[in-house]
Design an enzyme around this catalytic site. Structure first.
Site, PDB file in Angstrom:
ATOM      1  N   THR A 174      46.215  34.264  39.229  1.00 34.61           N
ATOM      2  CA  THR A 174      46.054  35.714  39.376  1.00 34.61           C
ATOM      3  C   THR A 174      46.556  36.138  40.748  1.00 34.61           C
ATOM      4  OG1 THR A 174      44.209  35.897  37.861  1.00 34.61           O
ATOM      5  CG2 THR A 174      44.176  37.411  39.712  1.00 34.61           C
ATOM      6  N   GLY A 191      38.770  39.321  31.365  1.00 36.30           N
ATOM      7  CA  GLY A 191      38.202  38.538  32.465  1.00 36.30           C
ATOM      8  C   GLY A 191      37.608  39.427  33.543  1.00 36.30           C
TER       9      GLY A 191
HETATM   10  N1  ASP Z   1      40.150  35.410  37.151  1.00 37.35           N
HETATM   11  C1  ASP Z   1      41.165  35.423  36.123  1.00 37.35           C
HETATM   12  C2  ASP Z   1      40.509  35.596  34.784  1.00 37.35           C
HETATM   13  O1  ASP Z   1      39.528  34.959  34.516  1.00 37.35           O
HETATM   14  C3  ASP Z   1      42.007  34.211  36.113  1.00 37.35           C
HETATM   15  C4  ASP Z   1      42.690  33.882  37.423  1.00 37.35           C
HETATM   16  O2  ASP Z   1      42.102  34.082  38.484  1.00 37.35           O
HETATM   17  O3  ASP Z   1      43.834  33.398  37.392  1.00 37.35           O
HETATM   18  O4  ASP Z   1      41.024  36.321  33.977  1.00 37.35           O
END
Ligand code: ASP
Length: 351
Positions: A214, A244
């Site tokens: 992310t 998410g």
């Molecule tokens: N936090 C993000 C999610 O769970 C994933 C990520 O941090 O890459 O959608």
């Protein structure tokens, strides 16, 4: 302008190494708290500050070629420069956050925009959010399939609607109505992500190797206003419709000029359940602790204790910056006192 009095800004970066320890079940990402370390504080004199992350996770030196390492660093640097240029020109922290995140969304290296991870049925579903700290306004989209720049769509929700979060078809309709740049859903799908999905299906894996990817940004402008933004494709091989932490205000993103701005990355379900971004703010607001203590207690203690993993960048209203993470690495960077850019990837890259 606050620039009349130059601030001395302690820049304390937290880094945590998740050492694998015997006796833990496979996939257990909890960390041994004795292994959690904190980088030495760094003094930064400035009245504008910008930091980004490009995701936390199992980023191993042995799996990183020199070319890939250089490409990641170049793209993180370009994003920092884009965001910093906005602040240096007197732009707002919100504008800087958007400017820093857009190139990362365009990069196929990161899990946001083009190159985002795929759902179990092979699609891209994009989540993003922004929040401004002086008025605590926020905007977000979830499960969108068409905005080239999800962060811009999130900002538009904040600025053009009375809502905070638009999802699915509604988010895509909003993007069209606002005449924001739209792409065919297939444009977002890269061969690398298709291969990743095929590999995960073959291994029947969930969130492969816990590489989160992310992207996020926190910024402080010279009017003292904080902003935060986060953009993601979510977790690899997620169920269709899964949302998410990244588009959820308080979970993946938070900003309040009285305390801090936070953008998170990690296993989103744990960030939602722990309301991690807001938890850092709450420890400062209600508990009266400083940002490094609040970030440490939240990300390096409460999060792994609950079984979660990941990290964040968090910027205090006084310019204090921390980047704690429980994983072996987190793509991260910031702009230092003379405007030069620092980028780090691994947990053992320290001051
Ligand atoms: N936090 C993000 C999610 O769970 C994933 C990520 O941090 O890459 O959608």
């Amino acid at each position: 302008m606050r620039s009349a009095s130059r601030l001395v800004l302690p820049l304390a970066f937290l880094a945590a190494l998740a050492c694998s320890s015997p006796g833990r079940p496979t996939g257990d990402t909890s960390v041994d708290r004795a292994t959690l370390e904190m980088d030495a504080p760094m003094e930064v004199e400035r009245d504008i500050v910008l930091a980004i992350h490009g995701g936390a996770g199992t980023i191993l030196r042995e799996e990183m070629t020199a070319e890939l390492d250089a490409a990641y660093r170049a793209e993180l640097s370009a994003a920092l420069e884009a965001g910093y240029a906005v602040l240096a020109a007197g732009g707002t922290s919100l504008e800087a956050v958007e400017a820093a995140i857009r190139p990362l969304e365009d990069s196929p290296l990161f899990n946001a925009g083009r190159g985002a991870v795929l759902t179990d049925d092979g699609h891209v579903e994009l989540d993003a959010s922004v929040m401004t700290g002086h008025d605590r306004r926020a905007g977000a989209i979830a499960g969108a399939r068409t905005p080239r720049h999800p962060i811009t769509a999130a900002r538009a929700v904040m600025e053009w609607t009375s809502h905070v979060l638009l999802s699915g078809d509604g988010a895509d309709r909003f993007v069209a109505e606002r005449a924001l740049q739209r792409m065919d859903p297939a444009w977002f799908v890269t061969p690398r992500r298709q291969q990743q999905l095929e590999r995960m299906r073959a291994e029947d894996g969930g969130d492969e190797e816990r590489k989160y990817g992310t992207v996020g940004c926190v910024a402080l402008d010279d009017e003292g206003r904080l902003a935060a933004g986060t953009s993601t494709g979510g977790m690899a091989r997620k169920a269709w419709g899964r949302i998410g932490d990244s588009p959820l205000i308080g979970a993946g993103t938070w900003a309040d000029d009285a305390t801090c701005a936070v953008s998170c990355t990690g296993h989103g379900e744990f960030f939602i359940r722990g309301v991690i971004a807001h938890q850092i703010h709450a420890r400062m607001d209600f508990g009266g602790v400083d940002l490094p203590s609040a970030a440490r207690a939240t990300v390096l203690e409460a999060l792994p204790e609950a079984g979660g993993s990941g990290g964040c960048v968090a910027l205090g209203a006084d310019g204090t910056l921390v980047a704690p993470f429980t994983t072996p690495g987190m793509y991260r960077g910031w702009v230092d006192r003379d405007g030069s850019v620092t980028v780090r990837i691994h947990g053992d890259e320290r001051h």
